[in-house]
Design a protein around this motif. Structure first.
Motif, mmCIF file in Angstrom:
data_model
loop_
_atom_site.group_PDB
_atom_site.id
_atom_site.type_symbol
_atom_site.label_atom_id
_atom_site.label_comp_id
_atom_site.label_asym_id
_atom_site.label_seq_id
_atom_site.Cartn_x
_atom_site.Cartn_y
_atom_site.Cartn_z
ATOM 1 N N ASN A 58 40.164 47.986 20.564
ATOM 2 C CA ASN A 58 40.523 49.286 20.685
ATOM 3 C C ASN A 58 41.702 49.538 19.689
ATOM 4 O O ASN A 58 41.724 50.577 18.957
ATOM 5 C CB ASN A 58 41.098 49.674 22.262
ATOM 6 C CG ASN A 58 39.669 49.979 22.964
ATOM 7 O OD1 ASN A 58 38.430 50.097 22.737
ATOM 8 N ND2 ASN A 58 40.003 49.633 24.267
ATOM 9 N N ALA A 59 42.806 48.628 19.867
ATOM 10 C CA ALA A 59 43.707 48.969 18.798
ATOM 11 C C ALA A 59 43.335 48.838 17.355
ATOM 12 O O ALA A 59 44.164 49.522 16.427
ATOM 13 C CB ALA A 59 44.870 47.613 19.165
ATOM 14 N N GLU A 60 42.351 47.710 17.023
ATOM 15 C CA GLU A 60 41.934 47.701 15.586
ATOM 16 C C GLU A 60 41.572 49.120 15.222
ATOM 17 O O GLU A 60 41.353 49.297 13.898
ATOM 18 C CB GLU A 60 40.768 46.689 15.565
ATOM 19 C CG GLU A 60 41.561 45.360 15.632
ATOM 20 C CD GLU A 60 40.370 44.312 15.558
ATOM 21 O OE1 GLU A 60 39.074 44.497 15.903
ATOM 22 O OE2 GLU A 60 40.819 43.069 15.462
ATOM 23 N N TRP A 61 40.963 49.857 15.958
ATOM 24 C CA TRP A 61 40.432 51.156 15.445
ATOM 25 C C TRP A 61 41.582 52.192 15.056
ATOM 26 O O TRP A 61 41.275 53.114 14.408
ATOM 27 C CB TRP A 61 39.617 51.816 16.995
ATOM 28 C CG TRP A 61 38.364 51.422 16.936
ATOM 29 C CD1 TRP A 61 37.699 50.760 17.903
ATOM 30 C CD2 TRP A 61 37.136 52.125 15.960
ATOM 31 N NE1 TRP A 61 36.347 50.542 17.395
ATOM 32 C CE2 TRP A 61 35.957 51.599 16.483
ATOM 33 C CE3 TRP A 61 37.202 52.978 15.297
ATOM 34 C CZ2 TRP A 61 35.002 51.745 16.113
ATOM 35 C CZ3 TRP A 61 35.921 53.305 14.514
ATOM 36 C CH2 TRP A 61 34.796 52.794 14.822
ATOM 37 N N LEU A 62 42.704 51.862 15.295
ATOM 38 C CA LEU A 62 43.866 52.420 14.970
ATOM 39 C C LEU A 62 43.993 52.456 13.216
ATOM 40 O O LEU A 62 44.390 53.389 12.803
ATOM 41 C CB LEU A 62 45.299 52.342 15.430
ATOM 42 C CG LEU A 62 45.489 52.353 16.841
ATOM 43 C CD1 LEU A 62 46.816 51.821 17.442
ATOM 44 C CD2 LEU A 62 45.555 53.917 17.051
ATOM 45 N N GLU A 63 43.481 51.201 12.557
ATOM 46 C CA GLU A 63 43.168 51.128 11.299
ATOM 47 C C GLU A 63 42.075 51.839 10.946
ATOM 48 O O GLU A 63 42.186 52.882 9.575
ATOM 49 C CB GLU A 63 42.932 49.794 10.947
ATOM 50 C CG GLU A 63 44.331 48.793 11.516
ATOM 51 C CD GLU A 63 43.985 47.223 11.227
ATOM 52 O OE1 GLU A 63 42.961 47.031 10.468
ATOM 53 O OE2 GLU A 63 44.759 46.551 11.297
ATOM 54 N N THR A 64 40.889 51.835 11.333
ATOM 55 C CA THR A 64 39.735 52.568 10.990
ATOM 56 C C THR A 64 39.909 53.878 11.017
ATOM 57 O O THR A 64 39.263 54.735 10.071
ATOM 58 C CB THR A 64 38.257 51.796 11.632
ATOM 59 O OG1 THR A 64 38.307 50.580 11.444
ATOM 60 C CG2 THR A 64 37.370 52.466 10.867
ATOM 61 N N ARG A 117 45.906 59.792 14.540
ATOM 62 C CA ARG A 117 45.943 59.166 13.163
ATOM 63 C C ARG A 117 44.552 59.716 12.367
ATOM 64 O O ARG A 117 44.706 59.561 11.253
ATOM 65 C CB ARG A 117 45.374 57.636 13.477
ATOM 66 C CG ARG A 117 46.638 56.731 14.196
ATOM 67 C CD ARG A 117 47.539 56.134 13.228
ATOM 68 N NE ARG A 117 46.777 55.162 12.463
ATOM 69 C CZ ARG A 117 47.457 54.329 11.377
ATOM 70 N NH1 ARG A 117 48.689 54.656 11.148
ATOM 71 N NH2 ARG A 117 46.810 53.516 10.683
ATOM 72 N N PHE A 118 43.638 60.243 12.856
ATOM 73 C CA PHE A 118 42.631 60.802 12.293
ATOM 74 C C PHE A 118 43.209 62.065 11.567
ATOM 75 O O PHE A 118 42.806 62.093 10.359
ATOM 76 C CB PHE A 118 41.711 61.502 13.317
ATOM 77 C CG PHE A 118 40.268 62.132 12.828
ATOM 78 C CD1 PHE A 118 39.450 61.467 12.428
ATOM 79 C CD2 PHE A 118 40.294 63.411 12.672
ATOM 80 C CE1 PHE A 118 38.257 62.019 11.904
ATOM 81 C CE2 PHE A 118 39.241 64.173 12.039
ATOM 82 C CZ PHE A 118 38.193 63.292 11.607
ATOM 83 N N SER A 403 38.210 50.897 1.539
ATOM 84 C CA SER A 403 39.178 50.316 2.334
ATOM 85 C C SER A 403 38.289 50.229 3.692
ATOM 86 O O SER A 403 38.665 49.008 4.327
ATOM 87 C CB SER A 403 40.285 51.482 2.574
ATOM 88 O OG SER A 403 41.099 50.759 3.447
ATOM 89 N N ALA A 404 37.795 51.165 4.298
ATOM 90 C CA ALA A 404 37.082 50.896 5.536
ATOM 91 C C ALA A 404 36.171 49.694 5.611
ATOM 92 O O ALA A 404 35.725 48.960 6.552
ATOM 93 C CB ALA A 404 36.557 52.180 5.971
ATOM 94 N N VAL A 405 35.321 49.703 4.450
ATOM 95 C CA VAL A 405 34.317 48.913 4.228
ATOM 96 C C VAL A 405 34.819 47.341 4.281
ATOM 97 O O VAL A 405 34.496 46.389 4.790
ATOM 98 C CB VAL A 405 33.426 48.808 3.084
ATOM 99 C CG1 VAL A 405 32.818 47.736 2.538
ATOM 100 C CG2 VAL A 405 32.739 50.349 3.100
ATOM 101 N N VAL A 406 35.905 47.109 3.316
ATOM 102 C CA VAL A 406 36.638 45.909 3.098
ATOM 103 C C VAL A 406 37.286 45.463 4.515
ATOM 104 O O VAL A 406 37.203 44.063 4.974
ATOM 105 C CB VAL A 406 37.772 45.973 2.222
ATOM 106 C CG1 VAL A 406 38.594 44.677 2.137
ATOM 107 C CG2 VAL A 406 37.275 46.068 0.821
ATOM 108 N N LEU A 407 38.145 46.291 5.439
ATOM 109 C CA LEU A 407 38.492 45.946 6.538
ATOM 110 C C LEU A 407 37.319 45.585 7.674
ATOM 111 O O LEU A 407 37.729 44.520 8.280
ATOM 112 C CB LEU A 407 39.073 47.338 7.280
ATOM 113 C CG LEU A 407 40.689 47.555 6.807
ATOM 114 C CD1 LEU A 407 40.693 48.954 7.092
ATOM 115 C CD2 LEU A 407 41.457 46.618 6.786
#
Length: 467
Positions: A58-64, A117-118, A403-407
């Motif tokens: 869930n925390a990784e979603w803060l990046e995406t 974040r969004f 960026s989203a793809v590479v992550l």
């Protein structure tokens, strides 16, 4: 020509341009903080000491979610930069960013953080389109590259702040700083004028003349305003449809260049490293230096290198910086890949655990000397006025999208094969960007925006235009 100006002389009579570029780029400090915030924040949020309980997934979603917000903000960005102007778009974006940081600072659950974040992503997208447009349209050609690069300097300053504050001070401190910085832009930048290009485009010649007088402390104002008027009128007659990005030859060359440069930045690993630096260094198992200290040094080196790049981009040109940056970045990523490969195969690498640290430091300098500065400079230069809002927003969409793809690629490769595989992949991408730069990207150093458009429309290969 800009190439004939040396030292401090190139800044003569540009004090108001410097003020406008610096104050209009304050948002980038906040954006840099937002971009790097997950590096120290995620380890805290998934720890037992966190005031918001969550899982690593869930925390990784803060990046995406930051990137998804930027993508969703694209239609609004296209509309506002032409409807209310570059200046007012920046003020709106800074206001939204300040609100997002306040929400994060006071947040008590993951939903609040994700929503903030969004909207932060939406605001960042708008600002990163409006600011380069604003700067390119007010700048003397002799310092246009330097002024455009200020945005990245501000962004890297934000990274330094987060890496220096995040691991050591309470959770709310970083968001509080971000909110203050965004609010400062609203206060300071609100007193500065809109660009003469935009004012002429909106049929306001008197305001355009006053704007140009403000930004040119000396020089032939009448001659320049006449040149700008002719350029705007010519470009006004051209149809500014989205499909023209692909149907018009010069626009097609521009969007192809920006697709590769914006995608290339992420495929050269910058997003992965900035957002996951603490976790990557921890996986390397270094016995020489703490990962938090390494992260601070990493961000400081990026800032110093980017400052140097801004100072030399108008002297040495865009292409040479891109080529050298891609080569050395690729070599650093290859060294990291080999280290993790040996580690995965059971080789005792503890005595060599300095290698990923040194590689990351050299990468920080190499990347920011070219790949990390030149793309935003070129983006602001190569689209004509009529299609600039659409072109730059599309380019920004590609930046965010890649960026989203590479992550996702990084996370999948890491889970499936190990850390060495994505770094081998990223190293190969660096060398691919190098080849593309050599054989396709035009040199825009020292050329007016009108000259760049003429160059892009010529039939000769772009490789010939490297003056």
């Amino acid at each position: 020509m800009a190439s004939h100006d040396t030292g401090i002389n190139i800044f003569k009579g540009t004090c108001n341009q410097l003020l406008a570029a610096a104050s209009g780029s304050l948002f980038a400090i906040s954006d840099g903080m937002s971009y790097a915030w997950t590096a120290p924040a995620v380890p805290y949020l998934i720890s037992e000491h966190s005031h918001i309980k969550t899982t690593k997934y869930n925390a990784e979603w803060l990046e995406t979610i930051l990137m998804l917000g930027a993508l969703c903000g694209l239609p609004l960005t296209i509309y506002l930069v032409d409807k209310i102007g570059r200046r007012n778009s920046l003020l709106v974006a800074s206001s939204v960013n300040a609100s997002a940081w306040i929400t994060i600072a006071l947040g008590t659950n993951m939903t609040q953080l994700l929503v903030a974040r969004f909207f932060s992503g939406m605001a960042s997208d708008m600002a990163f389109v409006a600011a380069p447009m604003y700067i390119a349209e007010i700048a003397d050609q002799k310092i246009r590259g330097f002024l455009s690069g200020i945005i990245y300097l501000m962004m890297l300053t934000g990274c330094v702040i987060v890496y220096s504050v995040g691991p050591f001070l309470p959770f709310y401190v970083s968001p509080a700083i971000g909110a203050v910085v965004s609010s400062l832009e609203v206060v300071i930048f609100g007193f500065l004028p809109e660009t003469p290009y935009y004012l002429l485009y909106k049929h306001n010649p008197e305001a355009a003349l006053k704007s140009l007088q403000y930004f040119r402390c000396n020089g032939d104002i009448e001659k320049e305003i006449e040149e700008i008027s002719k350029a705007v009128e010519r470009q006004r007659s051209e149809r500014g449809r989205i499909q023209d990005l692909f149907l018009v030859k010069s626009n097609r060359r521009a969007i192809t260049t920006m697709t590769v440069l914006n995608g290339g930045q992420h495929f050269c690993a910058i997003s992965v490293i900035v957002m996951n630096l603490h976790l990557i260094l921890k996986a390397a198992g270094s016995i020489y230096i703490d990962s938090s200290i390494t992260a601070i040094l990493f961000s400081v080196i990026m800032l110093v290198a980017a400052t140097i790049a801004c100072l030399i981009v108008d002297k040495y040109g865009r292409k040479v910086l891109l080529v050298m940056s891609a080569i050395f970045s690729g070599m650093c990523l290859l060294a990291i890949a080999i280290y993790f490969n040996l580690q995965k195969n059971g080789v005792d690498v503890r005595k060599a655990s300095w290698i990923p640290i040194v590689a990351v430091m050299v990468y920080a300098a190499a990347f920011k000397l070219g790949l990390g500065i030149v793309p935003i400079v070129v983006t602001s230069e190569i689209f004509p006025a009529k299609i600039k809002a659409v072109g730059m927003t599309t380019a920004d969409a590609m930046y965010v999208g890649w960026s989203a793809v590479v992550l996702q690629i990084y996370q999948w490769m890491d889970r499936t094969y190990g850390l060495h595989v994505p770094f081998y992949f990223f190293a190969g991408c660096c060398f691919s960007v190098m080849l593309f730069t050599i054989f396709y990207i035009p040199e825009t150093k020292g050329k007016t925006l009108e000259e760049i458009q003429t160059m892009l429309k010529e039939e000769q290969p772009l490789l010939q235009h490297t003056s």
